[in-house]
Design a protein around this motif. Structure first.
Motif, PDB file in Angstrom:
ATOM      1  N   VAL A 298       0.856  -1.186   0.000  1.00  0.00           N
ATOM      2  CA  VAL A 298       0.000   0.000   0.000  1.00  0.00           C
ATOM      3  C   VAL A 298       0.892   1.236   0.000  1.00  0.00           C
ATOM      4  N   ARG A 299       0.594   2.159  -0.911  1.00  0.00           N
ATOM      5  CA  ARG A 299       1.388   3.389  -1.018  1.00  0.00           C
ATOM      6  C   ARG A 299       0.507   4.584  -0.674  1.00  0.00           C
ATOM      7  N   HIS A 300       1.057   5.495   0.097  1.00  0.00           N
ATOM      8  CA  HIS A 300       0.352   6.709   0.509  1.00  0.00           C
ATOM      9  C   HIS A 300       0.761   7.853  -0.402  1.00  0.00           C
ATOM     10  N   GLY A 301      -0.167   8.788  -0.613  1.00  0.00           N
ATOM     11  CA  GLY A 301       0.165   9.923  -1.456  1.00  0.00           C
ATOM     12  C   GLY A 301      -0.788  11.084  -1.270  1.00  0.00           C
ATOM     13  N   VAL A 302      -0.485  12.150  -1.983  1.00  0.00           N
ATOM     14  CA  VAL A 302      -1.333  13.344  -2.004  1.00  0.00           C
ATOM     15  C   VAL A 302      -1.610  13.686  -3.458  1.00  0.00           C
ATOM     16  N   GLY A 303      -2.766  14.283  -3.690  1.00  0.00           N
ATOM     17  CA  GLY A 303      -3.137  14.623  -5.054  1.00  0.00           C
ATOM     18  C   GLY A 303      -3.862  15.948  -5.118  1.00  0.00           C
ATOM     19  N   LEU A 304      -3.997  16.438  -6.333  1.00  0.00           N
ATOM     20  CA  LEU A 304      -4.720  17.675  -6.598  1.00  0.00           C
ATOM     21  C   LEU A 304      -5.473  17.496  -7.908  1.00  0.00           C
ATOM     22  N   TYR A 305      -6.771  17.773  -7.883  1.00  0.00           N
ATOM     23  CA  TYR A 305      -7.633  17.612  -9.052  1.00  0.00           C
ATOM     24  C   TYR A 305      -8.290  18.939  -9.392  1.00  0.00           C
ATOM     25  N   LEU A 306      -8.488  19.169 -10.679  1.00  0.00           N
ATOM     26  CA  LEU A 306      -9.170  20.353 -11.178  1.00  0.00           C
ATOM     27  C   LEU A 306     -10.278  19.883 -12.105  1.00  0.00           C
ATOM     28  N   SER A 307     -11.504  20.323 -11.829  1.00  0.00           N
ATOM     29  CA  SER A 307     -12.664  19.908 -12.622  1.00  0.00           C
ATOM     30  C   SER A 307     -13.474  21.129 -13.027  1.00  0.00           C
ATOM     31  N   THR A 308     -14.134  21.027 -14.188  1.00  0.00           N
ATOM     32  CA  THR A 308     -15.052  22.073 -14.628  1.00  0.00           C
ATOM     33  C   THR A 308     -16.184  21.451 -15.428  1.00  0.00           C
ATOM     34  N   GLY A 309     -17.338  22.075 -15.359  1.00  0.00           N
ATOM     35  CA  GLY A 309     -18.501  21.586 -16.082  1.00  0.00           C
ATOM     36  C   GLY A 309     -18.387  21.821 -17.578  1.00  0.00           C
ATOM     37  N   LEU A 310     -18.799  20.826 -18.369  1.00  0.00           N
ATOM     38  CA  LEU A 310     -18.744  20.923 -19.829  1.00  0.00           C
ATOM     39  C   LEU A 310     -20.111  21.152 -20.459  1.00  0.00           C
ATOM     40  N   SER A 311     -21.149  21.032 -19.657  1.00  0.00           N
ATOM     41  CA  SER A 311     -22.498  21.251 -20.189  1.00  0.00           C
ATOM     42  C   SER A 311     -23.249  22.199 -19.245  1.00  0.00           C
ATOM     43  N   GLN A 312     -24.281  22.808 -19.761  1.00  0.00           N
ATOM     44  CA  GLN A 312     -25.049  23.782 -18.995  1.00  0.00           C
ATOM     45  C   GLN A 312     -25.871  23.099 -17.912  1.00  0.00           C
ATOM     46  N   ASP A 313     -25.985  23.752 -16.772  1.00  0.00           N
ATOM     47  CA  ASP A 313     -26.789  23.244 -15.668  1.00  0.00           C
ATOM     48  C   ASP A 313     -27.757  24.342 -15.244  1.00  0.00           C
ATOM     49  N   ASN A 314     -28.892  24.384 -15.888  1.00  0.00           N
ATOM     50  CA  ASN A 314     -29.881  25.406 -15.556  1.00  0.00           C
ATOM     51  C   ASN A 314     -31.067  24.856 -14.809  1.00  0.00           C
ATOM     52  N   GLY A 315     -30.946  23.698 -14.232  1.00  0.00           N
ATOM     53  CA  GLY A 315     -32.053  23.137 -13.494  1.00  0.00           C
ATOM     54  C   GLY A 315     -33.121  22.598 -14.434  1.00  0.00           C
ATOM     55  N   ILE A 316     -34.340  22.493 -13.939  1.00  0.00           N
ATOM     56  CA  ILE A 316     -35.395  21.866 -14.734  1.00  0.00           C
ATOM     57  C   ILE A 316     -36.190  22.849 -15.578  1.00  0.00           C
ATOM     58  N   ASP A 317     -36.042  24.160 -15.336  1.00  0.00           N
ATOM     59  CA  ASP A 317     -36.730  25.124 -16.181  1.00  0.00           C
ATOM     60  C   ASP A 317     -35.897  26.395 -16.312  1.00  0.00           C
ATOM     61  N   ALA A 318     -36.313  27.291 -17.186  1.00  0.00           N
ATOM     62  CA  ALA A 318     -35.527  28.486 -17.492  1.00  0.00           C
ATOM     63  C   ALA A 318     -35.473  29.473 -16.330  1.00  0.00           C
ATOM     64  N   SER A 319     -36.400  29.393 -15.375  1.00  0.00           N
ATOM     65  CA  SER A 319     -36.415  30.348 -14.267  1.00  0.00           C
ATOM     66  C   SER A 319     -35.483  29.956 -13.127  1.00  0.00           C
ATOM     67  N   SER A 320     -34.986  28.735 -13.121  1.00  0.00           N
ATOM     68  CA  SER A 320     -34.119  28.296 -12.027  1.00  0.00           C
ATOM     69  C   SER A 320     -32.669  28.662 -12.313  1.00  0.00           C
ATOM     70  N   ALA A 321     -31.910  28.844 -11.233  1.00  0.00           N
ATOM     71  CA  ALA A 321     -30.512  29.255 -11.352  1.00  0.00           C
ATOM     72  C   ALA A 321     -29.649  28.068 -11.744  1.00  0.00           C
ATOM     73  N   GLY A 322     -28.526  28.337 -12.374  1.00  0.00           N
ATOM     74  CA  GLY A 322     -27.607  27.277 -12.760  1.00  0.00           C
ATOM     75  C   GLY A 322     -26.302  27.838 -13.258  1.00  0.00           C
ATOM     76  N   GLN A 323     -25.484  26.982 -13.809  1.00  0.00           N
ATOM     77  CA  GLN A 323     -24.157  27.360 -14.291  1.00  0.00           C
ATOM     78  C   GLN A 323     -24.037  27.093 -15.777  1.00  0.00           C
ATOM     79  N   LEU A 324     -23.335  27.979 -16.461  1.00  0.00           N
ATOM     80  CA  LEU A 324     -22.979  27.763 -17.863  1.00  0.00           C
ATOM     81  C   LEU A 324     -21.716  26.912 -17.915  1.00  0.00           C
ATOM     82  N   PRO A 325     -21.410  26.278 -19.061  1.00  0.00           N
ATOM     83  CA  PRO A 325     -20.161  25.519 -19.169  1.00  0.00           C
ATOM     84  C   PRO A 325     -18.945  26.401 -18.854  1.00  0.00           C
TER      85      PRO A 325
END
Length: 177
Positions: free
Chosen positions: A44-71
Motif C-alpha cells: 500500500v502506497r500513501h500519497g497526495v493529489g490535486l484535481y481540477l474539474s469544470t462543467g462541460l455542459s449547462q446546468d440550468n435546473g429543470i426550467d428556465a427560471s431556475s438558477a444554474g451554471q454555464l459551461p
C-alpha cells in the motif's frame, strides 16, 4: 501520476432545493485533470493529489427560471489524501504491476459564477470519497474508471450530495532510486 478524464454526476436529492436551483437528477458532464505523488513502497502506497474539474455542459435546473451554471463557469479544486494498492502482489497469477486500486479522500473547493449575478463569484466546499481501478496498458500509460461520492454545501444553506462516475487516461512517471 497524472490523470485526464471526464465524467457525469447523479444528484441524490434532485428538486428538493426549489425555487433556488430546481436541479434535475443528472448533473452536468465534466472534465477532470489530476496529479498525485506517492511515497515509495511495495504494498500500500500513501500519497497526495490535486484535481481540477469544470462543467462541460449547462446546468440550468429543470426550467428556465431556475438558477444554474454555464459551461466552464464553475471550477472545483480538490486536494486529497490517497492510497494506492498494486494488486499484482496480492493476486495469484499476476507477475507485473498492471492493475491497481486507488482510494482517495478530498475536500472539493468550488468557485463559480454568481447565481443570478455573473459579476459575483460564489465559493463553497464539500467532501469527497472516491475509488478507482487503474489498468496499465504500458509501464507509464493506462486507463482508469472511478466512482465518487460527493457532498457539497451550497448557498441558502443547501446541501448537494451526488454520485459521479469518471473515466479516462492515466500517466505514470516512476522515479527509481
Amino acid at each position: 501520476m497524472g490523470y485526464v478524464g471526464g465524467g457525469v454526476g447523479f444528484r441524490l436529492l434532485a428538486n428538493l432545493d426549489c425555487p433556488v436551483f430546481c436541479h434535475s437528477f443528472l448533473a452536468p458532464a465534466y472534465l477532470d485533470l489530476g496529479a498525485a505523488v506517492y511515497l515509495p513502497g511495495r504494498e500500500v502506497r500513501h500519497g497526495v493529489g490535486l484535481y481540477l474539474s469544470t462543467g462541460l455542459s449547462q446546468d440550468n435546473g429543470i426550467d428556465a427560471s431556475s438558477a444554474g451554471q454555464l459551461p466552464l463557469t464553475q471550477w472545483v479544486i480538490t486536494p486529497s489524501y490517497q492510497l494506492l494498492l498494486p494488486l499484482w502482489r496480492l493476486l495469484d497469477g499476476m507477475d507485473r504491476d498492471e492493475l491497481q486500486v486507488q482510494i482517495r479522500v478530498g475536500i472539493p473547493l468550488v468557485l463559480g459564477q454568481g447565481l443570478g449575478d455573473p459579476g459575483r463569484v460564489d465559493f463553497t466546499f464539500g467532501g469527497e470519497l472516491a475509488a478507482a481501478i487503474h489498468y496499465k496498458l504500458l509501464a507509464g500509460f493506462g486507463i482508469y474508471a472511478e466512482v465518487q461520492l460527493d457532498v457539497y454545501g451550497g448557498i441558502n444553506d443547501t446541501v448537494h450530495p451526488l454520485v459521479a462516475i469518471d473515466a479516462g487516461l492515466l500517466f505514470d512517471y516512476e522515479v527509481l532510486p
